[in-house]
Design an enzyme around this catalytic site. Sequence first.
Site, PDB file in Angstrom:
ATOM      1  CG  HIS A   1      -1.879   1.090   1.340  1.00  0.00           C
ATOM      2  ND1 HIS A   1      -3.209   0.982   0.989  1.00  0.00           N
ATOM      3  CD2 HIS A   1      -1.716   2.368   1.761  1.00  0.00           C
ATOM      4  CE1 HIS A   1      -3.813   2.123   1.185  1.00  0.00           C
ATOM      5  NE2 HIS A   1      -2.941   2.994   1.670  1.00  0.00           N
TER       6      HIS A   1
ATOM      7  CG  HIS B   1      -1.512   6.871  -1.114  1.00  0.00           C
ATOM      8  ND1 HIS B   1      -2.835   6.936  -1.490  1.00  0.00           N
ATOM      9  CD2 HIS B   1      -1.501   6.198   0.072  1.00  0.00           C
ATOM     10  CE1 HIS B   1      -3.586   6.329  -0.574  1.00  0.00           C
ATOM     11  NE2 HIS B   1      -2.805   5.875   0.383  1.00  0.00           N
TER      12      HIS B   1
ATOM     13  CD  GLU C   1      -8.130   6.427  -3.171  1.00  0.00           C
ATOM     14  OE1 GLU C   1      -7.686   5.821  -2.193  1.00  0.00           O
ATOM     15  OE2 GLU C   1      -7.832   7.614  -3.436  1.00  0.00           O
TER      16      GLU C   1
ATOM     17  CB  SER D   1     -19.481  10.984   0.335  1.00  0.00           C
ATOM     18  OG  SER D   1     -19.200  12.375   0.353  1.00  0.00           O
TER      19      SER D   1
ATOM     20  CD  GLU E   1      -5.881   6.679   8.059  1.00  0.00           C
ATOM     21  OE1 GLU E   1      -6.716   6.827   7.136  1.00  0.00           O
ATOM     22  OE2 GLU E   1      -4.711   7.085   7.978  1.00  0.00           O
TER      23      GLU E   1
HETATM   24  C1  BEZ Z   1     -15.825  12.795  -0.419  1.00  0.00           C
HETATM   25  O1  BEZ Z   1     -15.898  12.806  -1.652  1.00  0.00           O
HETATM   26  O2  BEZ Z   1     -16.816  12.638   0.272  1.00  0.00           O
HETATM   27  C2  BEZ Z   1     -14.508  12.985   0.269  1.00  0.00           C
HETATM   28  C3  BEZ Z   1     -13.360  13.228  -0.466  1.00  0.00           C
HETATM   29  C4  BEZ Z   1     -12.156  13.389   0.200  1.00  0.00           C
HETATM   30  C5  BEZ Z   1     -12.093  13.304   1.570  1.00  0.00           C
HETATM   31  C6  BEZ Z   1     -13.242  13.067   2.296  1.00  0.00           C
HETATM   32  C7  BEZ Z   1     -14.453  12.909   1.645  1.00  0.00           C
HETATM   33 FE   FE2 Z   2      -3.360   5.036   2.300  1.00  0.00          FE
END
Ligand code: BEZ
Ligand code: FE2
Length: 413
Positions: free
Chosen positions: A62, A64, A142, A146, A211
Amino acid sequence: MKILVADYIYTPNGYVEYQAVAFDKQIKAVDSLENLLQTYPEAQIIRTEPHSVIYPGFINTHVHLEFSANKTSLKYGSFMPWLDSVIANRDELMQVCDNKMMMQECDAMLRSGITSFGAISSFGAELEVCQQTPQRVVFFNELIGSNAQYADILYGDFLERLNASQSCNPDQRITPAIAIHSPYSVHPVLLQKAVTLAKQNKLPLSAHFLESQAEREWLESGSGELKTFFEKYFNTSTPVTNIEEFMVAFDTYPTHFTHCVQATKAELKHLSDKGHSIAHCPRSNRYLGCGRLKIEELDLPFSVATDGLSSNDSLSIFDELRAALMLHNDIPIQTLAGQLIKATTADAADILGLNCGKIEADKWADLAVITLPDMPQTKEEIALWSIIHTKEVSEVYIEGIKVTPSFNEEEKV
Ligand code: BEZ
Ligand code: FE2
């Protein structure tokens, strides 16, 4: 055919003494040099330095790479101030992170003996570097988002990146894969689509999970520091999912969950019952104030990973293992050292579905030679001495070819 000779070889049966490994692209046999020469009389014999140990190449499950530019821009110490600093600095960090910088980090991983890594890709910016680096790469595209309003656009972009990683040349040793950003940042509808896609195409699947304490509080009760964050940046004040709903969405497909520091015993049991695994990132967890994963209580496979330079100071697997020795200070150190070596070789390969990680016949000949400063007194101490003394490995082979960090001898493409 090559025959690599060393004082010790780390095999699935433990450390064996005064043996050698015969390999071309794949490992053929582990035996005495004499016996191997009878079977392969034409083989090239490569003798390692005194006190050397041959390991399978190490695996960093893992990382980035896209965040390789961070040195002191992001705020370490506590998860939410760190996440705020990521939002504030992300664009600039991405802008200055070019292919050269990411390739230097692949070099740094190689020098520490990493022959395979799991690249968590937010934007697809590191695909070219991953195609060029000699290492095997599981390329985790990835998925994030939301807000249901943007779900279709974000899913479309994710599919494009996934397609690009699926069209790589087999010589580039790229395995396309899917990463779910986290329970708080991915809408359940998107999550369901991505899990189904991973399952249908048998793609490795990974997700950040539990986390921080802030994540747990937000998912459990819609309160705490993440509430302020979502109000500020997303104009919402309710989580899109909860811990249970997120976790069961993966029930039918084994997934590599990153962190899990704040998971309860019941949640860890559920992960174990469903055949999942954990990526343990000791330095990242410590630097972001997230706590310690109780690895001594786990009854599921785990890997040890660096995470990105957005929450670390190097991508060296040996730096990570030394940190793990210090973080888990109640576990007897020789036992822990042995577990950490297994976690970053055989277990990590099983988790990512790679045919390497063990020195045995028919595995890819991905090997890392480390040279100790003196002879160990007993075999039981080799794992610990290896972790303590290795700043850089002395030789690396990938698919049977010796590779150097500057790629002088062998290029991937
Ligand atoms: C989201 O798209 O909800 C989001 C993106 C980055 C960090 C936290 C939430
Ligand atoms: Fe990570």
